[in-house]
Design a protein around this motif. Structure first.
Motif, PDB file in Angstrom:
ATOM      1  N   THR A  39       2.378  22.927  10.310  1.00 21.27           N
ATOM      2  CA  THR A  39       2.586  23.758   9.128  1.00 21.27           C
ATOM      3  C   THR A  39       1.336  23.818   8.266  1.00 21.27           C
ATOM      4  N   HIS A  40       0.616  22.694   8.206  1.00 25.15           N
ATOM      5  CA  HIS A  40      -0.602  22.583   7.401  1.00 25.15           C
ATOM      6  C   HIS A  40      -1.773  22.205   8.313  1.00 25.15           C
ATOM      7  N   PRO A  41      -2.334  23.167   9.052  1.00 26.47           N
ATOM      8  CA  PRO A  41      -3.435  22.831   9.970  1.00 26.47           C
ATOM      9  C   PRO A  41      -4.643  22.243   9.253  1.00 26.47           C
ATOM     10  N   ASN A  42      -4.858  22.626   7.995  1.00 27.26           N
ATOM     11  CA  ASN A  42      -5.911  22.004   7.195  1.00 27.26           C
ATOM     12  C   ASN A  42      -5.306  20.838   6.408  1.00 27.26           C
ATOM     13  N   TRP A  43      -4.787  19.887   7.168  1.00 24.41           N
ATOM     14  CA  TRP A  43      -4.006  18.811   6.560  1.00 24.41           C
ATOM     15  C   TRP A  43      -4.836  17.921   5.646  1.00 24.41           C
ATOM     16  N   GLU A  44      -6.155  17.898   5.852  1.00 23.39           N
ATOM     17  CA  GLU A  44      -7.005  17.074   5.000  1.00 23.39           C
ATOM     18  C   GLU A  44      -6.971  17.563   3.548  1.00 23.39           C
ATOM     19  N   GLN A  45      -6.786  18.886   3.363  1.00 16.53           N
ATOM     20  CA  GLN A  45      -6.680  19.422   2.004  1.00 16.53           C
ATOM     21  C   GLN A  45      -5.405  18.937   1.331  1.00 16.53           C
ATOM     22  N   LYS A  46      -4.347  18.836   2.111  1.00 14.95           N
ATOM     23  CA  LYS A  46      -3.080  18.317   1.574  1.00 14.95           C
ATOM     24  C   LYS A  46      -3.226  16.853   1.191  1.00 14.95           C
ATOM     25  N   VAL A  47      -3.957  16.078   1.999  1.00 17.45           N
ATOM     26  CA  VAL A  47      -4.214  14.672   1.662  1.00 17.45           C
ATOM     27  C   VAL A  47      -4.960  14.571   0.332  1.00 17.45           C
ATOM     28  N   LEU A  48      -5.953  15.431   0.146  1.00 17.58           N
ATOM     29  CA  LEU A  48      -6.711  15.411  -1.099  1.00 17.58           C
ATOM     30  C   LEU A  48      -5.830  15.783  -2.289  1.00 17.58           C
ATOM     31  N   GLU A  49      -4.935  16.741  -2.090  1.00 19.01           N
ATOM     32  CA  GLU A  49      -4.004  17.097  -3.162  1.00 19.01           C
ATOM     33  C   GLU A  49      -3.131  15.901  -3.555  1.00 19.01           C
ATOM     34  N   LEU A  50      -2.707  15.149  -2.567  1.00 17.59           N
ATOM     35  CA  LEU A  50      -1.814  14.008  -2.819  1.00 17.59           C
ATOM     36  C   LEU A  50      -2.547  12.819  -3.422  1.00 17.59           C
ATOM     37  N   ASP A  95       8.801  17.418  11.713  1.00 10.87           N
ATOM     38  CA  ASP A  95       9.435  17.069  10.449  1.00 10.87           C
ATOM     39  C   ASP A  95      10.474  15.968  10.643  1.00 10.87           C
ATOM     40  N   ALA A  96      11.142  15.977  11.794  1.00 16.93           N
ATOM     41  CA  ALA A  96      12.142  14.941  12.070  1.00 16.93           C
ATOM     42  C   ALA A  96      11.482  13.563  12.142  1.00 16.93           C
ATOM     43  N   ASN A  97      10.326  13.480  12.790  1.00 19.36           N
ATOM     44  CA  ASN A  97       9.628  12.201  12.878  1.00 19.36           C
ATOM     45  C   ASN A  97       9.076  11.770  11.524  1.00 19.36           C
ATOM     46  N   LEU A  98       8.639  12.730  10.719  1.00 19.78           N
ATOM     47  CA  LEU A  98       8.176  12.382   9.371  1.00 19.78           C
ATOM     48  C   LEU A  98       9.310  11.801   8.542  1.00 19.78           C
ATOM     49  N   ALA A  99      10.498  12.327   8.718  1.00 20.91           N
ATOM     50  CA  ALA A  99      11.653  11.774   8.009  1.00 20.91           C
ATOM     51  C   ALA A  99      11.924  10.344   8.463  1.00 20.91           C
ATOM     52  N   LYS A 100      11.736  10.085   9.750  1.00 21.12           N
ATOM     53  CA  LYS A 100      11.969   8.738  10.272  1.00 21.12           C
ATOM     54  C   LYS A 100      10.956   7.735   9.714  1.00 21.12           C
ATOM     55  N   VAL A 101       9.677   8.140   9.637  1.00 19.88           N
ATOM     56  CA  VAL A 101       8.672   7.182   9.160  1.00 19.88           C
ATOM     57  C   VAL A 101       8.803   6.944   7.657  1.00 19.88           C
ATOM     58  N   LYS A 102       9.344   7.906   6.950  1.00 19.17           N
ATOM     59  CA  LYS A 102       9.570   7.681   5.524  1.00 19.17           C
ATOM     60  C   LYS A 102      10.574   6.551   5.311  1.00 19.17           C
ATOM     61  N   ALA A 149       0.827  -1.200   0.000  1.00 22.68           N
ATOM     62  CA  ALA A 149       0.000   0.000   0.000  1.00 22.68           C
ATOM     63  C   ALA A 149       0.866   1.257   0.000  1.00 22.68           C
ATOM     64  N   ARG A 150       0.258   2.358  -0.356  1.00 25.83           N
ATOM     65  CA  ARG A 150       0.869   3.680  -0.255  1.00 25.83           C
ATOM     66  C   ARG A 150       0.442   4.282   1.069  1.00 25.83           C
ATOM     67  N   ILE A 151       1.374   4.925   1.775  1.00 27.11           N
ATOM     68  CA  ILE A 151       1.066   5.468   3.096  1.00 27.11           C
ATOM     69  C   ILE A 151       1.352   6.958   3.137  1.00 27.11           C
ATOM     70  N   ILE A 152       0.386   7.701   3.670  1.00 31.94           N
ATOM     71  CA  ILE A 152       0.550   9.116   3.976  1.00 31.94           C
ATOM     72  C   ILE A 152       0.500   9.250   5.492  1.00 31.94           C
ATOM     73  N   ALA A 153       1.443  10.001   6.059  1.00 30.99           N
ATOM     74  CA  ALA A 153       1.506  10.158   7.514  1.00 30.99           C
ATOM     75  C   ALA A 153       1.418  11.623   7.889  1.00 30.99           C
ATOM     76  N   THR A 154       0.785  11.901   9.025  1.00 28.07           N
ATOM     77  CA  THR A 154       0.776  13.248   9.594  1.00 28.07           C
ATOM     78  C   THR A 154       1.567  13.248  10.894  1.00 28.07           C
ATOM     79  N   SER A 155       2.170  14.385  11.193  1.00 24.08           N
ATOM     80  CA  SER A 155       2.910  14.548  12.447  1.00 24.08           C
ATOM     81  C   SER A 155       3.149  16.029  12.658  1.00 24.08           C
ATOM     82  N   SER A 156       3.448  16.408  13.887  1.00 25.09           N
ATOM     83  CA  SER A 156       3.832  17.793  14.174  1.00 25.09           C
ATOM     84  C   SER A 156       5.337  17.979  14.069  1.00 25.09           C
TER      85      SER A 156
END
Length: 334
Positions: A210-221, A191-198, A182-189
């Motif tokens: 950075t993106h409080p309306n993160w659901e819009q970013k999910v839709l973009e992706l 950036d260091a942890n996002l790099a780790k999960v990647k 599967a493809r995975i999208i992750a949210t976090s507060s």
């Protein structure tokens, strides 16, 4: 034996004391605990008033060795390594109405002790490839992720999964989903942890600060479609964002309440998107037994932030409250 006893609510009331070693009754295993892992449930058990008999030995998630068995035991023998399961009576199928009454760690005694009792019907063979510290992370965090994705979500290769944060359930969900194609999208507060999960197979990360309306970013992706499955660990009013980020007729598995136990849910998007929201309170034993061979086959190793000594259990709880990357473990025996 030595055991941590919760004598009242609040971490200051958790004390290490000498108590009698339990004796296995018919159908029961006496397990020498090697390690336990902490979950948000354990923090809630300590922090929030519950109607439980005190003093209580907390923490349901354990791995260790069977040292003695009660009369009639046939599934395990002394020398076997086993995992506990949160629900001591939920073996297969849908849960019964009173499963929470038989949870280890609250209200039943848990594993933050040198020995614990596990009924043979709820015990699961611990993975040979894992140490006790690693195996102790499986009963709630890994199993919740597995049940959400595979048993409830019916995850298919090529689908997209959204995981929130970088705690135990979310990291296991990312690892399992990636291994399943599967493809995975992750949210976090962070950036260091996002790099780790990647590095664990996550394709895209979104910093929700950075993106409080993160659901819009999910839709973009996802070309405006949303993800197939959302693992929601936050709860609260953010559930509305999860609905928006999930595809039409998609699935949200509600596994946590980090930002609140109540939600002002906007019903119109839920209705018109025909979203399924399924509450997840871990899984039956048979799901655990399906998961372990998958973890073994794909060589999935638990992500452990830190292992504490038995005498450092209070510090482990404090670490849990700060928000670990992965799991916090307490080693009981070497």
């Amino acid at each position: 034996m030595k055991a941590w006893l919760l004598k009242d609510f609040g971490l200051s009331n958790l004390h290490l004391e000498e108590v009698p070693t339990p004796v296995p009754q018919p159908g029961e295993l006496l397990v020498k605990v090697g390690a336990v892992s902490l979950n948000f449930r354990d923090k809630a058990t300590v922090d929030e008033p519950h109607r439980v008999r005190k003093p209580l030995i907390p923490v349901p998630d354990a791995a260790g060795m069977v040292v003695k068995v009660g009369e009639g035991v046939s599934r395990f023998k002394p020398g076997d390594r086993v995992n506990s399961a949160l629900y001591s009576r939920w073996i297969d199928g849908p849960p019964g109405p009173n499963e929470p009454d038989y949870c280890l760690g609250m209200p039943l005694p848990g594993g933050l002790a040198e020995y614990m009792i596990i009924h043979e019907e709820s015990a699961v063979k611990a993975p040979d490839m894992m140490s006790d510290e690693q195996a102790s992370t499986l009963p709630i965090a890994a199993l919740t992720a597995w049940y959400s994705l595979m048993d409830i979500g019916n995850l298919q290769s090529g689908q997209t999964v959204l995981v929130q944060g970088t705690g135990g359930v979310s990291i296991f969900a990312a690892q399992i989903a990636a291994a399943h194609g599967a493809r995975i999208i992750a949210t976090s507060s962070s950036d260091a942890n996002l790099a780790k999960v990647k590095a664990l197979g996550v394709s895209e990360g979104i910093n929700y600060k950075t993106h409080p309306n993160w659901e819009q970013k999910v839709l973009e992706l996802t070309e405006g479609n949303g993800v197939d499955i959302t693992i929601d660990v936050a709860g609260g009013n953010g559930l509305n964002q999860s609905v928006a980020a999930t595809k039409v007729a998609g699935i949200i598995t509600q596994v946590g309440f980090l930002t609140g136990q109540t939600s002002a849910l906007n019903l119109m998007p839920l209705i018109f998107r025909q979203t399924t929201i399924r509450g997840i309170a871990v899984a039956p034993r048979t799901s655990f037994e399906r998961m372990n061979p998958f973890l073994d086959k794909h060589k999935i190793k638990p992500v452990i932030d830190r292992v504490y000594a038995f005498e450092e259990a209070v510090q482990a709880y404090e670490h849990l409250a700060r928000g670990p990357f992965g799991k916090v473990v307490v080693r009981i025996a070497d």
